[in-house]
Design a protein around this motif. Structure first.
Motif: not given
Lengths: 469, 469
Positions: B250-263, B286-290, B292-293, B395-399
């Motif tokens: 989740x919120x990978x450094x440096x890309x900010x990518x978060x895998x889906x629950x399924x992934x 803890x730094x997600x924007x939506x 839902x953590x 990128x446009x990370x969600x957190x």
């Protein structure tokens, strides 16, 4: 430090060094006042203090006398014969099983590695914590991580300076306790498989760290009073490609030995000749009993070969986890290694210690602590003479809070450890201090807790268990 | 959380997910009040809040509209092509030279690894420090070193529980920040020479630690939005004797990518199939924007294979140096390794965090922090669209607080870094995120500081330097 305290320390030194022998009369107040050029009331106050510390006692109408030694005294151990060429270390499991037994707070803590927390100025430290946290600049919360708290660095350098060592600030790396400093130093100057010279007996964590880093130990015997056997070290440096030495030159754990300045200088000459770096574990530096702090080997270092590791954990603030290394030519490498592993010790804890060192009365605390430990040592020595077999041998360190006992060889200290545990008494059995599990009839006992009836009873219980072997 | 805050978050979620598009009108107060069953004043308060957060704007006599996007927007990068089989890591020197440039507090801190310290409740934390230090029992100063502060352990376990994970307390090891946790985990499951799967691009400290421990990297590409490429990972697990994975799901450094629950679930299935332990670096959790953590991979772990590493350094208390690992089947080994290296994080710092978590309003702080970071992200994205070349990707990370820029390939980001430094602007150049020094035209920019005219000016300056290539 008040005049009478200073005078008391001078008399204590005369007693300690045997100039005034046990049972002898100390100079009369009039005589002392004249001889030393102090007022009679200063002498009186000093003698009250020494009485309080258990060094002298008043006899009605006769004056003050040095406390007679206990009816019988145990002898000192000889130097050990367990030098080793190059051994794999495999003692970690044993150490962990011993350490995990120390968790019970109701235990008589002869096995503990720390003095009683009640001997530390915890309330005053809390105030320093509150003060410095209140004044902390947001920027420094992040900046102090890489560089360390600048005030703390200055205070540590100042203490070196007062003891006669001019230390460039760049040499100082602040660490998460001395344990991290020792780890970082060792990793900086060795590779897996390398040979490291250590003491025997040695601090058990030294053995654990060597084992973890897959380093081999070359064990150098330690004389119970004079410290590392330099002939043996010279021989080993000649014969083996030793990559580093890890030594405690003052108040060695577990023996309590302190090398003389001359020996320390000779040790440094050896290191220099072979260009072998030394990690100097000096965490008990502040716990000397005399009036003169011992010099570290670092004070003779002209080439940045010695990494001098210190800490506040044993003398001021256990649990704060702040230590340091004055790392000589290795400072930059050590600092980088730290950034890759823990980044930094806690910034508020660093700030609290900086505040305390400036305003808290550190030297006053240290004097009190040293006196407490010294009088507790006398109590444990006297108690051991009462309860342990006459052929038990024991060290008489000039500082710290450990005694090392050599019991008759029929005693198995691992069994002793188990039996004592069952009676609610912990101790540190000899084999955890050796890569080869030597010292099977030895044990380290902690006298860092105020001596009371329970301590005395525990010594009697140990004596009974020992007698049963 | 107040009713209107909750309602504002719901509307924000609709905007974020595109249900209400940029430029569109949000429901009128009357309409919203009826539809969602809240009072008109709640809707008003929510809209004020959303306006304050820069998500909507009022138009006179027309109502509220979702902020139109910047005139032009930069595109997202594609997934990278830099997968590698097994490479020696040799990037530490470069990283250190970049990090050492970040020390100047007057720099525009786009290169920093932390958000602005002004976003943290430092004053409230100081009070917790003072409170807990005042109440500390002498015994716990020593006891809490080995076991960790019991209240802190409970509070951390409680947070796992609230997010749906029942974690046995014995799994938790408190560490000197997440960095120590990650180091201990890696040392527990690898030997020098072993292969470790990591992401590319990867957090530079991951690369440094691998280099230090003489481990080889198998690099798995990360999709800028969807995270680790599982096909590539499956292939590598098939072909190589990989001993551990070190991933940020989740919120990978440096890309900010978060895998889906399924992934994440599929990733865990792969690990389980190959019985390869995973070190999950989840310091931005803890730094997600939506609303839902994100779930960690750890939440799918049925065999104790995942070591989930967290920390308070990026979301609450930088400088306190307290982190942890929920270490599954490796907890005991990790705990022992810690006792041999740093023993413990600072006990007063642990106690302060325990007090804060109980009484300080952590969730309220986190909501404020997330909103600040989100609005700063919008500001940086808009600014980049104004000042950077149109073929720049971002990128446009969600957190979190990082954006990853791919500049046109003619741009040399190490040169950009040097030129920017000369202008008082730091940034993190792409090559420090790669074992092979790829990403020579990329950079990570930090938007963790309040956006102001100086930030805007710095972006313009960067734009000019980029145009000069």
């Amino acid at each position: 430090m008040k005049r009478y305290e200073k005078f008391a320390d001078e008399i204590a030194e005369l007693i300690r060094t045997g100039v005034i022998a046990p049972g002898e009369k100390v100079p009369s107040v009039r005589h002392a006042s004249r001889t030393y050029g102090v007022s009679p009331s200063t002498v009186f106050q000093a003698y009250y203090l020494l009485e309080d510390r258990g060094l002298i006692q008043a006899r009605p109408r006769s004056g003050y006398f040095v406390h007679a030694l206990a009816r019988r005294q145990l002898h000192e151990p000889d130097i050990g014969q367990y030098a080793s060429d190059s051994v794999e270390v495999d003692v970690s499991e044993l150490v962990f099983s011993v350490l995990s037994s120390l968790k019970d707070p109701d235990m008589v803590a002869f096995g503990s590695a720390f003095p009683s927390p009640n001997l530390f100025p915890l309330a005053r430290l809390s105030r320093s914590l509150a003060n410095s946290a209140r004044d902390m600049q947001p920027h420094s919360v992040i900046a102090d991580m890489t560089a360390g708290n600048p005030d703390l660095r200055r205070q540590i350098a100042l203490r070196y300076m007062v003891s006669g060592m001019m230390l460039p600030l760049e040499e100082l790396v602040i660490t998460t306790g001395a344990m991290e400093a020792l780890n970082l130093c060792l990793q900086t100057v060795t590779q897996p498989g390398d040979l490291v010279a250590i003491e025997t007996p040695a601090f058990y964590a030294t053995l654990q760290v060597l084992e973890r880093l897959k380093l081999k130990a070359v064990e150098i015997p330690v004389h119970p009073r004079e410290g590392i056997d330099l002939d043996s070290l010279a021989d080993s440096l000649q014969r083996f490609p030793i990559k580093a030495c890890w030594f405690m030159s003052s108040l060695q754990n577990p023996l309590g030995a302190s090398m003389s300045d001359e020996k320390k200088q000779a040790l440094y000459a050896l290191l220099k000749q072979h260009q072998v770096p030394m990690i100097e574990d000096d965490v008990y530096a502040e716990l000397y009993y005399g009036s003169q702090p011992p010099k570290p080997v670092k004070s003779f270092d002209t080439e940045g070969l010695v990494m001098h590791c210190g800490s506040f954990s044993k003398c001021l603030a256990p649990g704060y986890r702040v230590g340091w290394v004055a790392a000589g030519r290795f400072a930059e490498q050590i600092s980088r290694l730290k950034l890759m592993t823990t980044i930094s010790p806690s910034v508020p804890a660093q700030a609290a210690l900086a505040d305390y060192l400036q305003h808290g009365g550190y030297d006053r605390h240290l004097r009190k602590l040293r006196h407490a430990l010294e009088s507790q040592q006398r109590a444990m020595l006297a108690s051991a003479a009462r309860h342990f077999p006459a052929d038990t041998r024991v060290t008489r360190p000039n500082g710290g809070y450990f005694l090392w006992f050599e019991f008759p060889t029929r005693v198995d200290s691992l069994q002793l450890f188990q039996h004592a545990l069952a009676q609610g008494i912990s101790l540190a059995p000899g084999p955890i201090f050796s890569a080869n599990r030597h010292y099977g009839h030895c044990a380290r006992l902690n006298h860092g807790h105020p001596w009371d009836a329970r301590s005395e009873q525990a010594m009697a219980t140990l004596g009974r268990i020992i007698a049963s072997f």
